[in-house]
Design an enzyme around this catalytic site. Sequence first.
Site, PDB file in Angstrom:
ATOM      1  N   HIS A  37      76.077 121.968 109.950  1.00  0.00           N
ATOM      2  CA  HIS A  37      75.245 120.849 109.451  1.00  0.00           C
ATOM      3  C   HIS A  37      73.867 120.986 110.088  1.00  0.00           C
ATOM      4  O   HIS A  37      73.693 120.719 111.270  1.00  0.00           O
ATOM      5  CB  HIS A  37      75.872 119.505 109.846  1.00  0.00           C
ATOM      6  CG  HIS A  37      75.101 118.316 109.360  1.00  0.00           C
ATOM      7  ND1 HIS A  37      75.710 117.235 108.771  1.00  0.00           N
ATOM      8  CD2 HIS A  37      73.784 118.018 109.378  1.00  0.00           C
ATOM      9  CE1 HIS A  37      74.794 116.332 108.443  1.00  0.00           C
ATOM     10  NE2 HIS A  37      73.603 116.790 108.810  1.00  0.00           N
ATOM     11  N   LYS A  77      76.721 117.482  99.048  1.00  0.00           N
ATOM     12  CA  LYS A  77      76.533 116.460 100.073  1.00  0.00           C
ATOM     13  C   LYS A  77      76.426 115.074  99.472  1.00  0.00           C
ATOM     14  O   LYS A  77      75.610 114.838  98.575  1.00  0.00           O
ATOM     15  CB  LYS A  77      75.250 116.780 100.853  1.00  0.00           C
ATOM     16  CG  LYS A  77      74.842 115.722 101.849  1.00  0.00           C
ATOM     17  CD  LYS A  77      75.679 115.756 103.123  1.00  0.00           C
ATOM     18  CE  LYS A  77      75.361 114.589 104.037  1.00  0.00           C
ATOM     19  NZ  LYS A  77      74.960 114.983 105.366  1.00  0.00           N
ATOM     20  N   ASN A 102      68.439 117.235 101.873  1.00  0.00           N
ATOM     21  CA  ASN A 102      67.639 115.991 101.740  1.00  0.00           C
ATOM     22  C   ASN A 102      66.142 116.245 101.922  1.00  0.00           C
ATOM     23  O   ASN A 102      65.484 115.620 102.745  1.00  0.00           O
ATOM     24  CB  ASN A 102      68.140 114.902 102.704  1.00  0.00           C
ATOM     25  CG  ASN A 102      68.029 115.289 104.170  1.00  0.00           C
ATOM     26  OD1 ASN A 102      68.064 116.475 104.518  1.00  0.00           O
ATOM     27  ND2 ASN A 102      67.903 114.309 105.040  1.00  0.00           N
ATOM     28  N   HIS A 128      69.414 120.574 109.412  1.00  0.00           N
ATOM     29  CA  HIS A 128      68.216 120.255 108.627  1.00  0.00           C
ATOM     30  C   HIS A 128      67.122 121.252 108.988  1.00  0.00           C
ATOM     31  O   HIS A 128      66.720 121.329 110.151  1.00  0.00           O
ATOM     32  CB  HIS A 128      67.721 118.834 108.934  1.00  0.00           C
ATOM     33  CG  HIS A 128      68.722 117.787 108.576  1.00  0.00           C
ATOM     34  ND1 HIS A 128      68.737 117.162 107.345  1.00  0.00           N
ATOM     35  CD2 HIS A 128      69.767 117.269 109.270  1.00  0.00           C
ATOM     36  CE1 HIS A 128      69.739 116.298 107.305  1.00  0.00           C
ATOM     37  NE2 HIS A 128      70.381 116.336 108.454  1.00  0.00           N
ATOM     38  N   LEU A 129      66.642 121.968 107.985  1.00  0.00           N
ATOM     39  CA  LEU A 129      65.560 122.930 108.232  1.00  0.00           C
ATOM     40  C   LEU A 129      64.224 122.467 107.670  1.00  0.00           C
ATOM     41  O   LEU A 129      63.200 123.056 107.983  1.00  0.00           O
ATOM     42  CB  LEU A 129      65.907 124.297 107.626  1.00  0.00           C
ATOM     43  CG  LEU A 129      66.919 125.152 108.373  1.00  0.00           C
ATOM     44  CD1 LEU A 129      67.196 126.431 107.595  1.00  0.00           C
ATOM     45  CD2 LEU A 129      66.448 125.491 109.782  1.00  0.00           C
ATOM     46  N   ARG A 130      64.259 121.440 106.793  1.00  0.00           N
ATOM     47  CA  ARG A 130      63.038 120.973 106.113  1.00  0.00           C
ATOM     48  C   ARG A 130      62.414 122.095 105.285  1.00  0.00           C
ATOM     49  O   ARG A 130      63.099 123.014 104.872  1.00  0.00           O
ATOM     50  CB  ARG A 130      62.010 120.414 107.100  1.00  0.00           C
ATOM     51  CG  ARG A 130      62.566 119.493 108.183  1.00  0.00           C
ATOM     52  CD  ARG A 130      63.233 118.271 107.649  1.00  0.00           C
ATOM     53  NE  ARG A 130      63.594 117.352 108.747  1.00  0.00           N
ATOM     54  CZ  ARG A 130      64.537 116.456 108.674  1.00  0.00           C
ATOM     55  NH1 ARG A 130      65.265 116.325 107.577  1.00  0.00           N
ATOM     56  NH2 ARG A 130      64.805 115.654 109.675  1.00  0.00           N
ATOM     57  N   LEU A 143      70.966 109.079 113.040  1.00  0.00           N
ATOM     58  CA  LEU A 143      71.994 108.402 112.238  1.00  0.00           C
ATOM     59  C   LEU A 143      73.122 109.371 111.920  1.00  0.00           C
ATOM     60  O   LEU A 143      72.837 110.516 111.593  1.00  0.00           O
ATOM     61  CB  LEU A 143      71.382 107.869 110.943  1.00  0.00           C
ATOM     62  CG  LEU A 143      70.468 106.663 111.126  1.00  0.00           C
ATOM     63  CD1 LEU A 143      69.717 106.349 109.849  1.00  0.00           C
ATOM     64  CD2 LEU A 143      71.269 105.435 111.587  1.00  0.00           C
TER      65      LEU A 143
HETATM   66  O1  DOR Z   1      69.545 111.444 112.322  1.00  0.00           O
HETATM   67  C1  DOR Z   1      69.581 111.878 111.194  1.00  0.00           C
HETATM   68  N1  DOR Z   1      68.580 112.610 110.673  1.00  0.00           N
HETATM   69  N2  DOR Z   1      70.644 111.606 110.416  1.00  0.00           N
HETATM   70  C2  DOR Z   1      70.676 111.923 109.127  1.00  0.00           C
HETATM   71  O2  DOR Z   1      71.647 111.610 108.497  1.00  0.00           O
HETATM   72  C3  DOR Z   1      69.532 112.564 108.473  1.00  0.00           C
HETATM   73  C4  DOR Z   1      68.708 113.284 109.423  1.00  0.00           C
HETATM   74  C5  DOR Z   1      67.378 113.674 108.873  1.00  0.00           C
HETATM   75  O3  DOR Z   1      67.303 114.194 107.777  1.00  0.00           O
HETATM   76  O4  DOR Z   1      66.379 113.477 109.572  1.00  0.00           O
HETATM   77 ZN    ZN Z   2      72.142 115.384 108.882  1.00  0.00          ZN
END
Ligand code: DOR
Ligand code: ZN
Length: 345
Positions: free
Chosen positions: A13, A99, A41, A15-17, A219
Amino acid sequence: MKTLTLRRPDDWHLHLRDGAVLEGVIGDTSRHFARAIIMPNLVPPVVTTADAWAYRDRILAALPAGDRFEPLMTLYLTESTDPSDVEEGRKSGLITAVKLYPAGATTNSHGGVRDIDKAMPVLERMAKIGLPLCVHGEVTTPEVDIFDREAVFIETVLDPLRRRLPELKITMEHVTTADGIDYIKSSKSNLAGSITTHHLIINRNAILVGGIRPHYYCLPVAKRENHRLALRAAAASGDPRFFLGTDSAPHVDPLKECACGCAGIYTSVNTMSCLAHVFEQENALDKLEAFTSLSGPAWYGLKPNDEMITLEKRDQPVNFPSKRDTGAGLITVFDPGFPLHWEVL
Ligand code: DOR
Ligand code: ZN
């Protein structure tokens, strides 16, 4: 001096943006990890297989020269996702999971799912073709306290969905509560959970005691100490239903240090050192490889990596940068609150 040799780890899991942030952070993952499940996302989100191909190309183009790294792509589930497109993405070998973000649950989730009934045709197709659903397991109902959102999600969304569609393989991502751990342990099949590095280290006091600390806000939000202890016990148990998903989530400092800061903790830089520290404290260094390198691939039907990595425990603390400088600005690196002695060679 102590050393520890493991199969090369994967991050289930991440996030790379995109753009300058992607370019600035990807090397922190590809340095240690062979593969990662890439969260969809973005703005706009990665909704179709064509979006995922294009995003994968941008990730590969941003990789530091010489690094070998395989992004495992996901699709962002919406109420109008086309089941045939999902199936095509799976068949082409591109898509590892879909997702589910309940709409409004977290960063860039407003296009997520409001009414799960509307997503049933896609979920049914996924069950049929064996494609896993990754779930952000929090309800968004305003009446539900933010610290209870995971437990309420299990009761009101996850459990009913699993009863309705027992064939669907579900990863409950970033489990943060003893309730989540117990629920996964009680399940007979088709359910596993990822656990982040930071939720093994901080509880909610870290965010709020002595002043508000935005770099510990994420989160699902960190919970009470008893929950952190349950997560540690599960991670260190060697139970193959629990594996690493860092949820490393970079945001530039101005977006964290403000009146309404973004959720997300950036841990890619020192995750392996933090985990070795935690597993040593748990007297479970022998279980670290299962958590970082074996249980995840087994769950996703992939082979563990052939390559190995070695960690060495140094007498002196290892220096990590406190910030990652990207073309988009500085990103604060997770501070575990104690010195780290383990270093990946
Ligand atoms: O802390 C978090 N950051 N929880 C998430 O579910 C999304 C993530 C984010 O994309 O920054
Ligand atoms: Zn996440």
